[in-house]
Scaffold this active site. Structure first.
Site, PDB file in Angstrom:
ATOM      1  N   SER A 189       0.858  -1.184   0.000  1.00 35.03           N
ATOM      2  CA  SER A 189       0.000   0.000   0.000  1.00 35.03           C
ATOM      3  C   SER A 189       0.892   1.231   0.000  1.00 35.03           C
ATOM      4  O   SER A 189       1.697   1.403  -0.912  1.00 35.03           O
ATOM      5  CB  SER A 189      -0.954  -0.027   1.208  1.00 35.03           C
ATOM      6  OG  SER A 189      -1.829   1.080   1.180  1.00 35.03           O
ATOM      7  N   THR A 190       0.817   2.067   1.031  1.00 37.37           N
ATOM      8  CA  THR A 190       1.612   3.291   1.082  1.00 37.37           C
ATOM      9  C   THR A 190       3.103   2.977   0.981  1.00 37.37           C
ATOM     10  O   THR A 190       3.619   2.159   1.733  1.00 37.37           O
ATOM     11  CB  THR A 190       1.347   4.041   2.400  1.00 37.37           C
ATOM     12  OG1 THR A 190      -0.053   4.244   2.542  1.00 37.37           O
ATOM     13  CG2 THR A 190       2.065   5.379   2.416  1.00 37.37           C
ATOM     14  N   HIS A 216      -2.601  -1.210  -3.327  1.00 40.72           N
ATOM     15  CA  HIS A 216      -3.731  -0.302  -3.123  1.00 40.72           C
ATOM     16  C   HIS A 216      -3.540   0.936  -3.991  1.00 40.72           C
ATOM     17  O   HIS A 216      -2.589   1.696  -3.807  1.00 40.72           O
ATOM     18  CB  HIS A 216      -3.830   0.124  -1.660  1.00 40.72           C
ATOM     19  CG  HIS A 216      -4.088  -1.016  -0.721  1.00 40.72           C
ATOM     20  ND1 HIS A 216      -3.924  -0.904   0.640  1.00 40.72           N
ATOM     21  CD2 HIS A 216      -4.504  -2.292  -0.948  1.00 40.72           C
ATOM     22  CE1 HIS A 216      -4.233  -2.057   1.216  1.00 40.72           C
ATOM     23  NE2 HIS A 216      -4.573  -2.917   0.270  1.00 40.72           N
ATOM     24  N   MET A 310      -0.246   1.093   5.052  1.00 44.49           N
ATOM     25  CA  MET A 310      -1.051   1.354   6.237  1.00 44.49           C
ATOM     26  C   MET A 310      -2.158   0.312   6.340  1.00 44.49           C
ATOM     27  O   MET A 310      -2.562  -0.306   5.354  1.00 44.49           O
ATOM     28  CB  MET A 310      -1.649   2.759   6.168  1.00 44.49           C
ATOM     29  CG  MET A 310      -2.591   3.011   5.017  1.00 44.49           C
ATOM     30  SD  MET A 310      -3.132   4.749   4.993  1.00 44.49           S
ATOM     31  CE  MET A 310      -4.220   4.730   3.562  1.00 44.49           C
ATOM     32  N   ASP A 313      -4.410  -4.995   5.795  1.00 45.52           N
ATOM     33  CA  ASP A 313      -4.829  -5.840   4.675  1.00 45.52           C
ATOM     34  C   ASP A 313      -3.775  -6.912   4.402  1.00 45.52           C
ATOM     35  O   ASP A 313      -2.597  -6.615   4.243  1.00 45.52           O
ATOM     36  CB  ASP A 313      -5.044  -4.981   3.427  1.00 45.52           C
ATOM     37  CG  ASP A 313      -5.687  -5.749   2.290  1.00 45.52           C
ATOM     38  OD1 ASP A 313      -6.314  -6.789   2.558  1.00 45.52           O
ATOM     39  OD2 ASP A 313      -5.558  -5.302   1.130  1.00 45.52           O
TER      40      ASP A 313
END
Length: 371
Positions: A189-190, A216, A310, A313
């Protein structure tokens, strides 16, 4: 108190973004109309986080980001348009050192504010808590500190094309039913795109298992991500926009704002793009991808990798995967921009290996037996 510098040439966007954070406790907000003014405010205001537009007069957002990362590094969240050009610029910004990005709403910003504002607030708060790589462009920062002239542009990542294909050995050939011997599943993600650059560009062309990636990201950006990775990797990189058979020598990128699952067909497993499910908070969902793969392939033929991002998941399903006999890798806190997803996997005792980013490709090769 988080000091936020909002940089945008649009008076409307400055007003909208200002209202978002001035109505949120814990923020002190300052504004800049373009990149030149942003660099002036950078030293006077000393922000903890910067939101930065891409297309601006006098100084392009990427040029401004470049200077920020050298002169006074701090977390930057790009505010990008949902166009092919905006997506390409965003991925370049992430490579230059931006922590994350948020896509500008299509149409009237004020009408989409209820959806846009919570996402932006969450990303800025995560950026404020993120870890910048201390080694990133260190030599240029030292030169700038000692009064050197303009910072030099960052080195261009070398291209690995044209791709050189090598034949798989018999021990690495697909099973008689057409199924690959196993699957590698990566969730990020991030901070994910630069991490994917590092890991996937180190995988050799004769790697025997397909690799599936859930990053993401909005739909407008994953095609650009796949193109970028395809230019960096020895393997072929494809965005999954239709059912695709899973074969060695390929990396499959889940389409943004949707999910990707693994399903079995008569000729072997396939990657399927499916509408996002409200059962899962983040998309493309790592949890949904891992669960579908575990329902399709034996667990001992699956390797799960959870990197910077973050939230949580992928942590639950990868912990389950390990308990069922699969193998898992979590990025270490030392290198993760946000140690949310991999940290949750470690907390759940779901990681066989906790490794810094630069070692993850080697660990994948060891687990697959391709080293």
């Amino acid at each position: 108190m988080t000091r936020l510098l909002v940089v945008d040439d649009s008076a409307l966007m400055r007003r909208v973004l200002g209202e978002v954070f001035q109505n949120e406790a814990g923020f002190e907000v300052a504004f800049a109309r373009d990149g030149v003014e942003a660099l002036e405010r950078l030293h006077a205001f000393e922000p903890d986080v910067v939101t930065l537009d891409v297309q601006m007069p006098r100084m392009h957002g990427l040029d401004c980001l470049d200077r920020i990362m050298v002169e006074r590094p701090c977390p930057v969240v790009m505010v990008s348009s949902q166009t092919a050009e905006g997506a390409d610029a965003t991925l370049e910004a992430l490579q230059l050192g931006a922590v994350d990005f948020v896509a500008k709403p299509d149409g009237a910003v004020s009408l989409a504010l209820d959806d846009f504002a919570p996402i932006l607030i969450e990303k800025v708060k995560m950026a404020a808590a993120s870890r910048l790589r201390r080694s990133h462009r260190l030599a240029e920062r030292i030169r700038a500190l000692h009064g050197a002239a303009e910072p030099q542009p960052p080195p261009v990542t070398p291209k690995l094309k044209p791709k050189i294909r090598t034949r798989l050995t018999a021990s690495r050939s697909p099973a008689s039913d057409g199924a690959p011997p196993g699957l590698v599943i990566i969730g990020t993600s991030t901070g994910g795109p630069p991490a994917l650059d590092t890991v996937l560009s180190a995988i050799p062309a004769d790697f025997p298992w397909p690799i599936l990636v859930a990053q993401h990201m909005p739909a407008a950006f994953t095609a650009s991500l796949a193109r970028r990775l395809d230019g960096l990797c020895a393997l072929e990189v494809i965005e999954v926009t239709r059912p695709m058979p899973l074969v060695a020598g390929h990396i499959y990128i889940a389409r943004g704002d949707a999910d990707m699952t693994v399903s079995r067909r008569s000729a072997g497993p396939v990657a399927l793009p499916v509408p996002s499910s409200p059962e899962y908070r983040w998309h493309p969902s790592v949890d949904r991808l891992v669960a579908s793969a575990a329902a399709t392939m034996p667990s001992d033929r699956l390797v799960g990798v959870l990197m910077t991002g973050m939230g949580n998941d992928g942590a639950r399903t990868m912990a389950d995967l390990r308990a069922a006999g699969g193998q898992t890798i979590a990025e270490s806190e030392h290198t993760a921009v946000i140690w949310g997803m991999p940290g949750e996997l470690v907390k759940a005792d779901g990681a066989d290996v906790v490794a810094p980013l630069g070692e993850i490709a080697e660990r994948i090769l060891d687990m697959v037996g391709a080293g």
